[in-house]
Design a protein around this motif. Structure first.
Motif, mmCIF file in Angstrom:
data_model
loop_
_atom_site.group_PDB
_atom_site.id
_atom_site.type_symbol
_atom_site.label_atom_id
_atom_site.label_comp_id
_atom_site.label_asym_id
_atom_site.label_seq_id
_atom_site.Cartn_x
_atom_site.Cartn_y
_atom_site.Cartn_z
ATOM 1 N N MET A 1 -17.061 27.936 -21.943
ATOM 2 C CA MET A 1 -17.295 29.239 -21.377
ATOM 3 C C MET A 1 -18.795 29.429 -21.210
ATOM 4 S SD MET A 1 -16.292 33.036 -22.727
ATOM 5 C CE MET A 1 -16.899 32.763 -24.334
ATOM 6 N N GLN A 2 -19.177 30.033 -20.127
ATOM 7 C CA GLN A 2 -20.585 30.268 -19.840
ATOM 8 C C GLN A 2 -20.943 31.715 -20.184
ATOM 9 O OE1 GLN A 2 -21.700 29.671 -15.796
ATOM 10 N NE2 GLN A 2 -23.847 29.523 -16.287
ATOM 11 N N VAL A 3 -22.097 31.900 -20.825
ATOM 12 C CA VAL A 3 -22.600 33.217 -21.183
ATOM 13 C C VAL A 3 -24.007 33.334 -20.623
ATOM 14 C CG1 VAL A 3 -23.233 34.757 -23.086
ATOM 15 C CG2 VAL A 3 -21.257 33.254 -23.314
ATOM 16 N N ARG A 4 -24.267 34.459 -19.970
ATOM 17 C CA ARG A 4 -25.605 34.725 -19.443
ATOM 18 C C ARG A 4 -26.063 36.037 -20.047
ATOM 19 N NH1 ARG A 4 -27.655 35.891 -13.498
ATOM 20 N NH2 ARG A 4 -25.917 37.330 -13.600
ATOM 21 N N ILE A 5 -27.261 36.031 -20.679
ATOM 22 C CA ILE A 5 -27.795 37.210 -21.349
ATOM 23 C C ILE A 5 -29.129 37.563 -20.717
ATOM 24 C CG2 ILE A 5 -28.583 38.181 -23.536
ATOM 25 C CD1 ILE A 5 -26.760 36.128 -24.944
ATOM 26 N N GLY A 6 -29.230 38.800 -20.248
ATOM 27 C CA GLY A 6 -30.486 39.303 -19.716
ATOM 28 C C GLY A 6 -31.327 39.841 -20.855
ATOM 29 N N GLN A 9 -37.434 43.273 -20.361
ATOM 30 C CA GLN A 9 -38.834 43.012 -20.054
ATOM 31 C C GLN A 9 -39.135 41.521 -19.955
ATOM 32 O OE1 GLN A 9 -41.095 45.186 -22.943
ATOM 33 N NE2 GLN A 9 -40.509 47.164 -22.088
ATOM 34 N N SER A 10 -38.171 40.766 -19.466
ATOM 35 C CA SER A 10 -38.344 39.334 -19.251
ATOM 36 C C SER A 10 -37.728 38.975 -17.906
ATOM 37 C CB SER A 10 -37.665 38.532 -20.356
ATOM 38 O OG SER A 10 -37.745 37.154 -20.079
ATOM 39 N N PRO A 11 -38.451 38.238 -17.075
ATOM 40 C CA PRO A 11 -37.903 37.894 -15.766
ATOM 41 C C PRO A 11 -36.805 36.827 -15.816
ATOM 42 C CG PRO A 11 -40.021 36.852 -16.057
ATOM 43 C CD PRO A 11 -39.800 37.746 -17.255
ATOM 44 N N ARG A 12 -36.659 36.158 -16.938
ATOM 45 C CA ARG A 12 -35.677 35.084 -17.048
ATOM 46 C C ARG A 12 -34.480 35.528 -17.864
ATOM 47 N NH1 ARG A 12 -38.327 29.421 -17.868
ATOM 48 N NH2 ARG A 12 -36.419 28.908 -16.783
ATOM 49 N N GLU A 13 -33.391 34.820 -17.671
ATOM 50 C CA GLU A 13 -32.161 35.072 -18.402
ATOM 51 C C GLU A 13 -31.845 33.872 -19.278
ATOM 52 O OE1 GLU A 13 -29.838 35.409 -14.978
ATOM 53 O OE2 GLU A 13 -30.416 37.471 -14.582
ATOM 54 N N LEU A 14 -31.123 34.119 -20.325
ATOM 55 C CA LEU A 14 -30.695 33.062 -21.230
ATOM 56 C C LEU A 14 -29.291 32.647 -20.836
ATOM 57 C CD1 LEU A 14 -31.163 31.426 -23.835
ATOM 58 C CD2 LEU A 14 -30.242 33.366 -25.084
ATOM 59 N N ARG A 58 -33.277 43.746 -27.593
ATOM 60 C CA ARG A 58 -33.828 43.160 -26.362
ATOM 61 C C ARG A 58 -32.758 42.797 -25.333
ATOM 62 N NH1 ARG A 58 -39.388 41.824 -26.311
ATOM 63 N NH2 ARG A 58 -38.682 41.350 -24.227
ATOM 64 N N ILE A 59 -31.475 42.981 -25.658
ATOM 65 C CA ILE A 59 -30.394 42.621 -24.738
ATOM 66 C C ILE A 59 -30.308 43.656 -23.622
ATOM 67 C CG2 ILE A 59 -27.907 42.306 -24.488
ATOM 68 C CD1 ILE A 59 -27.855 41.265 -27.352
ATOM 69 N N ALA A 60 -30.450 43.192 -22.380
ATOM 70 C CA ALA A 60 -30.316 44.062 -21.213
ATOM 71 C C ALA A 60 -28.882 44.026 -20.683
ATOM 72 C CB ALA A 60 -31.295 43.644 -20.124
ATOM 73 N N PHE A 61 -28.282 42.842 -20.619
ATOM 74 C CA PHE A 61 -26.891 42.700 -20.191
ATOM 75 C C PHE A 61 -26.329 41.388 -20.705
ATOM 76 C CE2 PHE A 61 -29.162 40.520 -16.813
ATOM 77 C CZ PHE A 61 -28.404 39.386 -16.599
ATOM 78 N N VAL A 62 -25.011 41.298 -20.733
ATOM 79 C CA VAL A 62 -24.309 40.071 -21.120
ATOM 80 C C VAL A 62 -23.221 39.827 -20.089
ATOM 81 C CG1 VAL A 62 -22.895 38.934 -22.867
ATOM 82 C CG2 VAL A 62 -24.737 40.471 -23.573
ATOM 83 N N GLU A 63 -23.211 38.622 -19.540
ATOM 84 C CA GLU A 63 -22.198 38.241 -18.550
ATOM 85 C C GLU A 63 -21.395 37.077 -19.108
ATOM 86 O OE1 GLU A 63 -22.683 35.860 -14.567
ATOM 87 O OE2 GLU A 63 -23.333 37.931 -14.281
ATOM 88 N N LEU A 64 -20.082 37.251 -19.185
ATOM 89 C CA LEU A 64 -19.194 36.206 -19.679
ATOM 90 C C LEU A 64 -18.413 35.652 -18.503
ATOM 91 C CD1 LEU A 64 -17.766 38.072 -22.785
ATOM 92 C CD2 LEU A 64 -19.680 36.493 -22.719
#
Length: 77
Positions: A1-6, A9-14, A58-64
Motif C-alpha cells: 500500500m502506498q502512503v503519501r504525507i504532506g 511548510q515543506s514543498p516536498r511530500e513523504l 507537521r502533517i498537512a494531509f495523508v493520502e492512502l
C-alpha cells in the motif's frame, strides 16, 4: 500500500510503500489516533522494515492508496 504525507511548510511530500499485507483501515485509524492525541509522532513501517516518524503537528494531509504494482496501466474503451 502506498502512503503519501504532506508536510506543513515543506514543498516536498513523504512517500512510503507499506507492506503488502497492510490494512488501509488500520493505517487510517493510526493516523486518526495520532492526530487526536495532538502531540507526538506518527510512526509507520515501510516495506523494508524501516520505521519512519512524522511529527503530528507537521502533517498537512495523508493520502492512502493502492500499491504501485497493483495500478492498472493502459486505456479503457
Amino acid at each position: 500500500m502506498q502512503v503519501r504525507i504532506g508536510i506543513a511548510q515543506s514543498p516536498r511530500e513523504l512517500e512510503l510503500e507499506l507492506a503488502e499485507e497492510s490494512d488501509q483501515a488500520a493505517v487510517a485509524q493510526a493516523v486518526d489516533a495520532a492526530i487526536e492525541a495532538g502531540t507526538g509522532v506518527l510512526w509507520l513501517e515501510d516495506r523494508r522494515g524501516r520505521r519512519i516518524g512524522v511529527p503530528v503537528e507537521r502533517i498537512a494531509f495523508v493520502e492512502l492508496g493502492p500499491d504501485r504494482n497493483q495500478r492498472s496501466v493502459g486505456f479503457r474503451a
